[in-house]
Every structure is written in structure tokens, then in C-alpha cells.
Design a protein around this motif. Sequence first.
Motif, PDB file in Angstrom:
ATOM      1  N   GLN A  58       0.841  -1.191   0.000  1.00 36.86           N
ATOM      2  CA  GLN A  58       0.000   0.000   0.000  1.00 36.86           C
ATOM      3  C   GLN A  58       0.874   1.237   0.000  1.00 36.86           C
ATOM      4  OE1 GLN A  58      -3.087   0.491   2.818  1.00 36.86           O
ATOM      5  NE2 GLN A  58      -4.440  -0.841   1.677  1.00 36.86           N
ATOM      6  N   GLU A  60       0.447   5.770  -0.775  1.00 37.11           N
ATOM      7  CA  GLU A  60      -0.516   6.856  -0.570  1.00 37.11           C
ATOM      8  C   GLU A  60      -1.701   6.757  -1.529  1.00 37.11           C
ATOM      9  OE1 GLU A  60      -0.766  11.689  -1.027  1.00 37.11           O
ATOM     10  OE2 GLU A  60       1.191  10.777  -0.701  1.00 37.11           O
ATOM     11  N   ARG A  63      -4.034   3.645  -0.767  1.00 38.82           N
ATOM     12  CA  ARG A  63      -4.790   3.830   0.479  1.00 38.82           C
ATOM     13  C   ARG A  63      -6.065   4.631   0.257  1.00 38.82           C
ATOM     14  NH1 ARG A  63       0.353   3.991   2.878  1.00 38.82           N
ATOM     15  NH2 ARG A  63       0.602   2.223   4.270  1.00 38.82           N
ATOM     16  N   SER A  66      -8.576   1.948  -0.715  1.00 38.99           N
ATOM     17  CA  SER A  66      -8.672   0.716   0.063  1.00 38.99           C
ATOM     18  C   SER A  66      -9.617   0.844   1.247  1.00 38.99           C
ATOM     19  CB  SER A  66      -7.291   0.335   0.601  1.00 38.99           C
ATOM     20  OG  SER A  66      -6.407   0.106  -0.457  1.00 38.99           O
ATOM     21  N   GLU A  69      -7.094  -4.659   4.032  1.00 36.44           N
ATOM     22  CA  GLU A  69      -5.880  -5.250   3.483  1.00 36.44           C
ATOM     23  C   GLU A  69      -5.708  -6.630   4.088  1.00 36.44           C
ATOM     24  OE1 GLU A  69      -2.008  -3.750   5.453  1.00 36.44           O
ATOM     25  OE2 GLU A  69      -3.344  -2.007   5.443  1.00 36.44           O
TER      26      GLU A  69
END
Length: 80
Positions: A58, A60, A63, A66, A69
Amino acid sequence: EVIAFEYGWRAKRIYFSPKVGYDKRYQAISPGQLLRILHTERLFEDPDVDRIDFLGQQDELSRRWSTDEYEVSRLVTQIR
């Protein structure tokens, strides 16, 4: 004229998306992000897709997209 692309594939009800790219001349309008938004909307409407996996570590950018995870292990088989 094509100014952005997304490389990806589907398997086991998951869409894998390792790469979004764009023509740097259009960077100011974020064509890769726009493409990802539109494609994600279509995937949410697709009953055959349950999850989107952005693959890799991951960072920046990933993320932002997302909600979860999970750990992935590597399996290596030596042939010779």
C-alpha cells in the motif's frame, strides 16, 4: 485519443488492478484517477465481482481506494 489505461484481470470473483497509467501531458486533470473511479463504479454494479485487489504494497494512492488489506505469502517451488 487514449490518455489513460488500467491494466487488470479477474479471477475468483476478484478484480486485480496492479497498474493505472496516463499520458503525462494530461496530468493536471488526473485521467488515471478518473478512469479508476469510473471503472470502480462499473465493478460495484457487476454481480460477479466481490472485491478489488490493488496488489502490492500500500502506498498513498492505493490507500485512497482501500477499505481493507490482507497478508499474502509467497510460495516458491524449486524445479531443478
